[in-house]
Motif scaffolding. Structure first.
Motif: not given
Ligand code: NAP
Length: 260
Positions: A35-38, A86-88, A186-188
């Motif tokens: 992921g790109s964040s902490e 390969l989801n992102v 229903n995700t972000d």
């Protein structure tokens, strides 16, 4: 020597990637997560509660280095990668004339270039090991033009056809490739795309992420070429999209995605 299976899942700190990570963990796979964040570290801890080992990595999938470094990190563990998701992926709502070109090019970097890049690494690794499963997360948007997400739909159409093509090439090498085409879920995702003030901003218009992830997971396990994920309405829409004129589908999507 570790005998457990290992899956690599891009973009797995939340949303569908995280739900898929849970399903693989329940099946006793260890999981390399990005992921790109902490929050990837926090999400990895959540997955470890299911009794598997995780390898979390923070990297920006919109850059060549971000994709390559995640792969090198996974490779450095010295383990066979049995499956890869390969989801992102991101969308970008709003009018093409108003959106910034840099944001649209970033979407292409993540959804198209990043997918091809990771597929290259994973496919070669799996062919060398003479086995593997690859799940490419496309979208129902691959089956229609998507005004007010003008670049997103085409990026997912790329993912779908890329998956089907790779499937044929890798079949004889004992590597399976499956495409997953979720309807709105229903995700972000839509919030992150700046689409709160559209039809897709309303949770009640979306599929359940747990159900969607499970359908994708089962399709991979059954080695299907692709699966449309979501409720019966979503599946019906996918079938109708095969024969509905592009212009009609485009007008329908514009109504749903145009900011109010
Ligand atoms: N939700 C839907 O309606 C829907 C429908 C059809 C298809 N899909 C597809 O499903 C996939 C997953 O979507 P989702 O709904 O789960 O979205 P999401 O809830 O927005 O989650 C996206 C994931 O990707 C990570 N991510 C975002 N940008 C990144 C970057 N630059 N580098 C590395 N990681 C990044 C996020 O983590 P961080 O924020 O920590 O980076 C998060 O873990 C996408 O490919 C999307 O196109 C979604």
């Amino acid at each position: 020597m570790i005998n457990k299976k290992l899956v690599l899942i891009t973009g797995s700190s939340s949303g569908l990637g995280f739900e898929l990570a849970k399903l693989f963990a329940e099946d006793n796979y260890d999981i390399a997560m990005s992921g790109s964040s902490e929050r990837i570290y926090h999400s990895a801890k959540e997955i470890e509660k299911l009794g598997v080992k995780t390898y979390p990595y923070k990297a920006d999938a919109s850059t060549y280095e971000g994709v390559e470094n995640f792969w090198k990190f996974v490779e450095s563990k010295g383990r066979k990668v049995d499956a890869a998701v390969l989801n992102v992926g991101i969308s970008l709502g709003g009018a093409f004339l108003e959106n910034k070109l840099e944001d649209e090019l970033r979407l292409i970097d993540i959804n198209i270039s990043g997918t091809v890049h990771m597929a290259k690494r994973v496919a070669k690794h799996m062919v060398e090991n003479k086995s593997g499963d690859i799940l490419i997360v496309s979208s129902l948007s691959a089956t229609l033009p998507t005004p007010y997400e003008t670049v997103y739909g085409p990026s997912k159409a790329f993912g779908f056809m890329f998956s089907e093509a790779l499937r044929v090439e890798l079949k004889e090498k004992n590597v399976n490739v499956t495409a997953m085409l979720p309807g709105a879920t229903n995700t972000d995702f839509h919030h992150n795309a700046g689409m709160d003030n559209t039809f897709f901003g309303d949770e009640k218009n979306k599929n359940d992420k747990v159900q969607v992830a499970k359908q994708g997971y089962d399709a991979l396990k059954n080695k299907l070429d692709y699966v449309v994920c979501g409720d019966e309405e979503t599946k019906k829409e996918a079938i109708q999209n095969r024969t509905t004129p592009e212009e009609v589908k485009a007008m329908r999507h514009a109504q749903k995605a145009k900011p109010e």
